[in-house]
Write an enzyme that holds these catalytic residues in place. Structure first.
Site, PDB file in Angstrom:
ATOM      1  N   ASP A  42       0.854  -1.194   0.000  1.00 39.14           N
ATOM      2  CA  ASP A  42       0.000   0.000   0.000  1.00 39.14           C
ATOM      3  C   ASP A  42       0.887   1.240   0.000  1.00 39.14           C
ATOM      4  O   ASP A  42       2.061   1.165   0.364  1.00 39.14           O
ATOM      5  CB  ASP A  42      -0.934  -0.002   1.218  1.00 39.14           C
ATOM      6  CG  ASP A  42      -0.182   0.117   2.524  1.00 39.14           C
ATOM      7  OD1 ASP A  42       0.738  -0.710   2.767  1.00 39.14           O
ATOM      8  OD2 ASP A  42      -0.476   1.029   3.319  1.00 39.14           O
ATOM      9  N   GLU A  79       0.195  -0.749   5.697  1.00 40.25           N
ATOM     10  CA  GLU A  79       1.220  -0.171   6.569  1.00 40.25           C
ATOM     11  C   GLU A  79       1.037   1.324   6.742  1.00 40.25           C
ATOM     12  O   GLU A  79       1.134   1.851   7.843  1.00 40.25           O
ATOM     13  CB  GLU A  79       2.610  -0.457   5.988  1.00 40.25           C
ATOM     14  CG  GLU A  79       3.758  -0.174   6.974  1.00 40.25           C
ATOM     15  CD  GLU A  79       4.203   1.294   7.028  1.00 40.25           C
ATOM     16  OE1 GLU A  79       4.730   1.704   8.076  1.00 40.25           O
ATOM     17  OE2 GLU A  79       4.021   2.036   6.038  1.00 40.25           O
TER      18      GLU A  79
END
Lengths: 451, 456
Positions: free
Chosen positions: B95, B162
């Site tokens: 991400d 994250e």
């Protein structure tokens, strides 16, 4: 005489409501980016037709400097020596702002608990209807020469009508000017507004970095623009909440009718436990002293904001200045203050967007005397002299152009109207009471001027 | 240890051979705008997880997409260890940060483009290059080919949330504990000290992100009518936020921990250059720069909900909300820090304003005791990959909360925090980029690291 007028006005109130509903239904926000210009055109035409029907046979639209059209007309009375009174209002309105916050449809006049809700219901379409109702009540017996100007861009602050006055000075010349865009001290408590604050609007921009950088990697030594801006803004008020622009007096006091603090709390909608600011009386703070508000900030919104230090940030500030303070001096003081308050060597630019002078009325002439009597008869209580925190730059233009004219600020916009906010409303008793006041005033002023 | 060991030169050649394919795969990943922040379309995260899974399957890893509840997809790829060899967990995340103000990007954030030896695009560094460094190192050993000579067991673990706080991570580690269990953990989500100077990251600040909202009025009121006696929410929040720093720019919240940092000199000129500080603007705070960055708390105002200046009406604003990010020095505690901040904000609320402090996410600060054979193996790999330049131990001002999660889940594993970023990467900002020359060294160092660890 008064009772008869009062009865006529009571009978005219259903029509007043119908008229106001028609006017409120027109979304006459004078900003084509938000609403189609046809909405303003309809409101202008409606106003023109309504006054033409009341004897303003030359009623017409006049174009002003910002492109907006004002409704202008005259109505002579048989007595050539009668004084001339200029009636003012505006047909444009504020945008509804937050649609979600309205409890009733903003452009549909709706009665709730005795008040009529809708955008413009008070500011200023309620005053248009007040004028109409007063003139209808007087029927053919209007003992003064009347002039009418209803402008179409007041809320935009673009100054169309202000620019119009000087080149068309003869058109608008009058002995008394009724600037009907304010209101009473409270429902049923008649008042003229005799003092207006001016204003200075600026945008202050702060820059510290070339670009956003990661707040973890660089946070600590790297100065972010938003923190710097916040520190600068914080210096514009002291611990008590008094406005502290270096070089501007903030100790003035108000000598007219006091604004009761409890009523102010309710009018402004302060939450329980939130303090009134400034360490003085409310009247001092909202009418007699400078006041700084932050209107907007350019920075990321909370949702979607990244973990980044901001390289630049800006705020739009609104400084209200009381009579006695020069806008040029206030603007310079605010600019200087912001530059001086900037921490850490951040780059600061201050752009002045708009300024307006404060205003103080001369209340010693026959028009004020007539108004005092009219209010007393209409309401049964003495007229109070109020200040207003807001600005009406047109008053300064009229005062400059027509030094002999008496300028009266009054109308249906008492404090509960929430004009400029969602859920604006008008109290119908104020339309009736102020229409009666206006009708009585016209008679009394004529009497005083013609002996 | 039956596999013949690769020489430095063989690995160098192998990485050079693999690099064009690695670069192409990196660009493919970087075109997928997978953002785990609230309010974003999450379907690209599914696509980026699938793209990562495909890469791992291409390496012959036993691959699965894993998630906890409504969490975003992580990818786990496993290759069992050769007999007697240790297992290495290779971490990265797929991400990325939101792009922020698009107008500040010089090129499309999701269309990677090379300029002056750097590859520009959101995630090109943070952290899709971390994923690709792992892939590159494995490809160098022929992983998944007929001539597969990977000398260690490998677990590739690529997280999908994250940047939004790794909410599922503890549960993911718990649910897949046996699969993920390893001797060495390589977390490729940090960076090097400078271009040409490799580093191991051994301390990280913690983080507490929180919201503060002030309410003063029932609704907006005209600033002319009420301005003066009425608090506006923006001034209220400005005065409140201004209490977070003193005039020097040091954090002015009592009770947060400060410690001292490694004796590295971060020249002010370099810091100014890397941060893009405008001429005439001073650094804020006191103490050595590495202390201010790594071992003292820092507070930033990330966002304020307010009308934009253009078109803001002459109205006194009834409510305002800000997002504040607090970086915690090693030794501080995230829960205590949040309580400290909350108490500070509530205590300093001016004028009786109603203040609501709410929590967004947090992570404890980390100190890694970077001694022992795994760290020696890493340092030796770094030195070889950077042609003899010794790596340095650095702190990071940023927070990688999940490192603590790994340390707790696998207390016996050696945790190596590496990464692809250099001081000019602008991770999280506009125009994020990857230094391609350094990226090649990172890939090579990781291959050498796997080889060195196999020999332990």
């Amino acid at each position: 005489m008064t009772d008869e007028l009062r009865q006529r006005i009571a009978a005219l109130m259903p029509q007043a409501r119908t008229d106001l509903a028609e006017l409120v239904a027109m979304k006459s926000v004078a900003d084509p980016r938000q609403f189609p210009p046809e909405e303003c055109a309809r409101a202008a035409q409606w106003t023109l037709d309504a006054f033409a029907e009341l004897g303003f046979t030359d009623a017409r639209l006049v174009e002003t400097a910002d492109g907006s059209k004002a409704v202008y007309g005259t109505r002579r009375c048989p007595n050539p020596d009668a004084p001339t009174v200029l009636l003012y209002a505006h047909y444009d309105v504020q945008p509804p702002l937050d649609d979600q916050a309205w409890r009733t449809p903003p452009f549909e006049l709706t009665e709730v608990d005795g008040r009529w809700y809708g955008r413009g219901s008070a500011d200023c379409k309620g005053n248009i209807v007040m004028h109409l109702t007063a003139l209808r009540a007087l029927r053919d017996d209007v003992p003064v020469h009347l002039k009418l100007i209803v402008e179409g861009s007041e809320e935009q602050g673009t100054g169309g009508l202000e620019e119009f006055v000087a080149p068309n000075a003869e058109l608008l010349k009058a002995d008394a000017i009724l600037v009907c865009d304010t209101g009473n001290a409270a429902v049923g408590s008649p008042a003229a507004t005799v003092s207006l604050r001016g204003m200075v609007n600026v945008v202050v921009k702060v820059e510290s970095l070339k670009t956003e950088v990661h707040s973890g990697m660089f946070g600590g030594p790297a100065p972010d623009a938003l923190s710097a801006l916040v520190r600068m803004l914080a210096t514009l008020r002291d611990e008590n909440g008094g406005t502290t622009v270096t070089g501007l007096d903030n100790t003035q006091t108000w000598t007219g009718e006091a604004y009761p603090p409890d009523r102010f709390r309710a009018d402004a909608g302060l939450l329980d436990g939130v303090e009134l600011l400034g360490g003085g009386h409310v009247s001092d703070l909202v009418w007699a002293r400078p006041a700084l508000s932050i209107l907007g900030i350019d920075c990321p919104p909370v949702v979607g904001s990244a973990a980044a230090l901001q390289p630049h940030a800006a705020a739009r500030l609104n400084l209200r200045i009381p009579p006695g303070t020069d806008p040029g001096q206030a603007q310079a003081a605010l600019t200087e203050h912001l530059k001086h308050a900037a921490p850490w060597g951040v780059h600061v630019t201050v752009e002045v967007e708009a300024t307006g002078s404060p205003f103080r009325a001369d209340t010693s002439g026959p028009a004020y005397a007539a108004l005092g009597e009219a209010m007393k008869e209409a309401y049964g209580t003495e007229m109070a002299m109020l200040g207003q925190g807001g600005s009406i730059p047109l008053c300064n233009v009229f005062a400059g152009q027509y030094p002999e004219a008496e300028i009266i600020l009054m109308g249906v916009e008492e404090p509960l109207t929430l004009m400029h906010a969602p859920n604006e409303s008008v109290h119908p008793d104020e339309i009736a009471g102020m229409a009666l006041t206006e009708a009585l005033f016209l008679r009394k002023f004529a009497d005083r001027k013609t002996g | 240890m039956t596999t013949p060991s690769f020489s430095d030169e063989e690995l160098r050649t192998a990485i050079a051979r693999e690099l064009p394919g690695v670069r192409a795969d990196l660009e493919r990943l970087a075109r997928i705008p997978g953002i785990a922040f609230e309010g974003f379309d999450f379907t690209p995260l599914e696509r980026s997880a699938e793209a990562v899974a495909e890469l791992l399957r291409g390496l012959g890893l036993q691959t699965q997409i894993a998630r906890i509840g409504d969490g975003h997809p992580a990818v786990i790829g496993v290759k069992p260890a050769p007999p007697g060899a240790p297992t290495v967990l290779l971490y990265a995340h797929h991400d990325v940060q939101p792009v922020g103000d698009l107008s500040r990007w010089e090129s499309d954030p999701f269309e990677p483009v090379e300029r002056d030896g750097r590859l520009y695009g959101r995630g090109c560094a943070d952290d899709k290059a971390g994923i690709m460094a792992h892939v590159a190192a494995l490809r160098a050993f022929g992983c998944g080919t007929a001539d597969d000579r990977v000398p260690v067991g490998v677990v590739v673990f690529v997280e999908g949330e994250e940047e939004f706080g790794s909410a599922s991570l503890p549960d993911l580690l718990e649910a897949h504990k046996d699969t993920l269990s390893s001797d060495v953990i390589v977390i490729a989500d940090s960076g090097n000290w400078d271009i040409g100077v490799p580093a191991l990251t051994t301390s990280l600040r913690g983080i507490v992100n929180l919201f503060v909202e002030v309410k003063v009025l029932k609704q907006a009121v005209h600033s002319g009518m009420a301005g003066g006696a009425t608090p506006d929410a923006l001034m209220t929040i400005a005065r409140l936020l201004a209490t977070l720093h003193d005039d020097n720019g040091d954090v002015a919240v009592d009770g947060l921990v400060s410690t001292s940092a490694a004796p590295l000199d971060y020249p002010e000129d370099r810091f100014r250059e890397e941060t893009g500080i405008l001429d005439g603007v001073e650094l804020i705070g006191t103490g050595r720069i590495v202390e201010r960055l790594w071992t003292k708390p820092a507070i930033s105002v990330l966002a304020i909900d307010a009308p934009p200046t253009a078109g803001a009406p002459n109205a006194v604003i009834p409510t305002a909300k800000a997002k504040i990010s607090v970086r915690l020095a090693p030794g501080d505690d995230r829960r205590r820090a949040y309580a400290t901040l909350k108490a500070h904000l509530e205590k300093h609320a001016p004028w009786g304003a109603r203040v609501t402090v709410s929590f967004e996410h947090d992570g404890d600060p980390i100190v890694i005791e970077a001694t022992g054979p795994a760290y020696d193996a890493a340092r030796s790999a770094f030195k070889a990959a950077w042609d003899g330049t010794e790596p340095v131990d650095i702190g990071v001002g940023g927070s990688i909360p999940f490192i603590a999660t790994f340390k707790e889940a696998f207390p016996d594993a050696a945790v190596l925090v590496t990464g692809v970023e250099d001081p000019f990467s602008k991770a999280h900002g506009p125009n994020e980029s990857l230094h391609l020359g350094e990226f090649e060294k990172v890939c090579l160092a990781e291959a050498m690291l796997l080889r060195n660890v196999a020999a332990l």
